[in-house]
Design a protein around this motif. Sequence first.
Motif, PDB file in Angstrom:
ATOM      1  N   GLN A  84       0.848  -1.193   0.000  1.00  0.00           N
ATOM      2  CA  GLN A  84       0.000   0.000   0.000  1.00  0.00           C
ATOM      3  C   GLN A  84       0.884   1.245   0.000  1.00  0.00           C
ATOM      4  O   GLN A  84       1.744   1.406   0.846  1.00  0.00           O
ATOM      5  CB  GLN A  84      -0.904   0.013   1.217  1.00  0.00           C
ATOM      6  CG  GLN A  84      -1.859   1.191   1.260  1.00  0.00           C
ATOM      7  CD  GLN A  84      -2.740   1.169   2.503  1.00  0.00           C
ATOM      8  OE1 GLN A  84      -2.688   0.223   3.269  1.00  0.00           O
ATOM      9  NE2 GLN A  84      -3.525   2.197   2.672  1.00  0.00           N
ATOM     10  N   VAL A  85       0.661   2.128  -0.944  1.00  0.00           N
ATOM     11  CA  VAL A  85       1.420   3.364  -1.041  1.00  0.00           C
ATOM     12  C   VAL A  85       0.907   4.347   0.000  1.00  0.00           C
ATOM     13  O   VAL A  85      -0.285   4.552   0.146  1.00  0.00           O
ATOM     14  CB  VAL A  85       1.289   3.974  -2.446  1.00  0.00           C
ATOM     15  CG1 VAL A  85       1.960   5.339  -2.496  1.00  0.00           C
ATOM     16  CG2 VAL A  85       1.900   3.041  -3.485  1.00  0.00           C
ATOM     17  N   GLN A  86       1.845   4.963   0.701  1.00  0.00           N
ATOM     18  CA  GLN A  86       1.433   5.873   1.764  1.00  0.00           C
ATOM     19  C   GLN A  86       2.465   6.964   1.971  1.00  0.00           C
ATOM     20  O   GLN A  86       3.662   6.697   1.978  1.00  0.00           O
ATOM     21  CB  GLN A  86       1.264   5.094   3.072  1.00  0.00           C
ATOM     22  CG  GLN A  86       0.447   5.791   4.122  1.00  0.00           C
ATOM     23  CD  GLN A  86       0.125   4.872   5.292  1.00  0.00           C
ATOM     24  OE1 GLN A  86       0.800   3.885   5.522  1.00  0.00           O
ATOM     25  NE2 GLN A  86      -0.903   5.210   6.030  1.00  0.00           N
ATOM     26  N   LEU A  87       1.983   8.184   2.096  1.00  0.00           N
ATOM     27  CA  LEU A  87       2.777   9.329   2.504  1.00  0.00           C
ATOM     28  C   LEU A  87       1.955  10.052   3.560  1.00  0.00           C
ATOM     29  O   LEU A  87       0.856  10.518   3.257  1.00  0.00           O
ATOM     30  CB  LEU A  87       3.055  10.271   1.337  1.00  0.00           C
ATOM     31  CG  LEU A  87       4.034   9.819   0.253  1.00  0.00           C
ATOM     32  CD1 LEU A  87       3.977  10.758  -0.950  1.00  0.00           C
ATOM     33  CD2 LEU A  87       5.449   9.762   0.806  1.00  0.00           C
TER      34      LEU A  87
ATOM     35  N   ARG B 104       6.793  14.220  -1.247  1.00  0.00           N
ATOM     36  CA  ARG B 104       6.588  13.523  -2.523  1.00  0.00           C
ATOM     37  C   ARG B 104       7.775  12.617  -2.770  1.00  0.00           C
ATOM     38  O   ARG B 104       8.906  12.956  -2.407  1.00  0.00           O
ATOM     39  CB  ARG B 104       6.473  14.551  -3.641  1.00  0.00           C
ATOM     40  CG  ARG B 104       5.940  14.044  -4.966  1.00  0.00           C
ATOM     41  CD  ARG B 104       6.087  15.157  -5.986  1.00  0.00           C
ATOM     42  NE  ARG B 104       5.235  14.979  -7.133  1.00  0.00           N
ATOM     43  CZ  ARG B 104       5.314  15.733  -8.224  1.00  0.00           C
ATOM     44  NH1 ARG B 104       6.195  16.711  -8.298  1.00  0.00           N
ATOM     45  NH2 ARG B 104       4.508  15.530  -9.247  1.00  0.00           N
ATOM     46  N   SER B 105       7.511  11.486  -3.398  1.00  0.00           N
ATOM     47  CA  SER B 105       8.567  10.541  -3.736  1.00  0.00           C
ATOM     48  C   SER B 105       8.769  10.516  -5.247  1.00  0.00           C
ATOM     49  O   SER B 105       7.793  10.545  -6.011  1.00  0.00           O
ATOM     50  CB  SER B 105       8.194   9.142  -3.262  1.00  0.00           C
ATOM     51  OG  SER B 105       9.043   8.174  -3.824  1.00  0.00           O
TER      52      SER B 105
ATOM     53  N   THR C  80       8.170   0.975  -0.159  1.00  0.00           N
ATOM     54  CA  THR C  80       8.277   0.774  -1.607  1.00  0.00           C
ATOM     55  C   THR C  80       8.505   2.080  -2.369  1.00  0.00           C
ATOM     56  O   THR C  80       8.983   2.049  -3.498  1.00  0.00           O
ATOM     57  CB  THR C  80       7.011   0.099  -2.150  1.00  0.00           C
ATOM     58  OG1 THR C  80       5.871   0.871  -1.745  1.00  0.00           O
ATOM     59  CG2 THR C  80       6.874  -1.316  -1.612  1.00  0.00           C
ATOM     60  N   ILE C  81       8.149   3.207  -1.777  1.00  0.00           N
ATOM     61  CA  ILE C  81       8.356   4.486  -2.466  1.00  0.00           C
ATOM     62  C   ILE C  81       9.370   5.354  -1.745  1.00  0.00           C
ATOM     63  O   ILE C  81       9.481   6.552  -2.020  1.00  0.00           O
ATOM     64  CB  ILE C  81       7.031   5.260  -2.662  1.00  0.00           C
ATOM     65  CG1 ILE C  81       6.378   5.587  -1.314  1.00  0.00           C
ATOM     66  CG2 ILE C  81       6.085   4.485  -3.544  1.00  0.00           C
ATOM     67  CD1 ILE C  81       5.219   6.559  -1.455  1.00  0.00           C
ATOM     68  N   PHE C  82      10.085   4.771  -0.787  1.00  0.00           N
ATOM     69  CA  PHE C  82      11.057   5.571  -0.045  1.00  0.00           C
ATOM     70  C   PHE C  82      12.495   5.139  -0.321  1.00  0.00           C
ATOM     71  O   PHE C  82      13.313   5.953  -0.773  1.00  0.00           O
ATOM     72  CB  PHE C  82      10.765   5.474   1.460  1.00  0.00           C
ATOM     73  CG  PHE C  82      11.632   6.377   2.285  1.00  0.00           C
ATOM     74  CD1 PHE C  82      12.845   5.928   2.809  1.00  0.00           C
ATOM     75  CD2 PHE C  82      11.263   7.691   2.516  1.00  0.00           C
ATOM     76  CE1 PHE C  82      13.652   6.763   3.553  1.00  0.00           C
ATOM     77  CE2 PHE C  82      12.079   8.536   3.275  1.00  0.00           C
ATOM     78  CZ  PHE C  82      13.266   8.076   3.782  1.00  0.00           C
TER      79      PHE C  82
END
Length: 114
Positions: A1-4, A96-97, A27-29
Amino acid sequence: QVQLVESGGGLVQSGGSLRLSCAASGTIFKGYTMSWYRQAPGKQRELLATITRGDTTNYADSVKGRFTISRDNAKNTVYLQMNSLKPEDTAVYYCRSSAMYAYWGQGTQVTVSS
């Protein structure tokens, strides 16, 4: 799950400091450039600072010398230390990534009173 998930905003007097945090899903960091933006009412979203996976940083002229971006790879978190705050820094702040440019978190409100 993508999360910011941004946090740490609030109301502060001119000249004060705040530290913002952005917790990201791994996964996005890991291995990606992270950035902080802000958007004031009636204005376009503005890029403030970036930090690469190798900790190279860049800043917008408007915040250079006052704001510091950093990252903790163990916690998948990027920070924005904001010092010498001014009323014109009032805005919603977002992270933002580079892994997913279309994805934004909910932001955190920063209000600087004069």
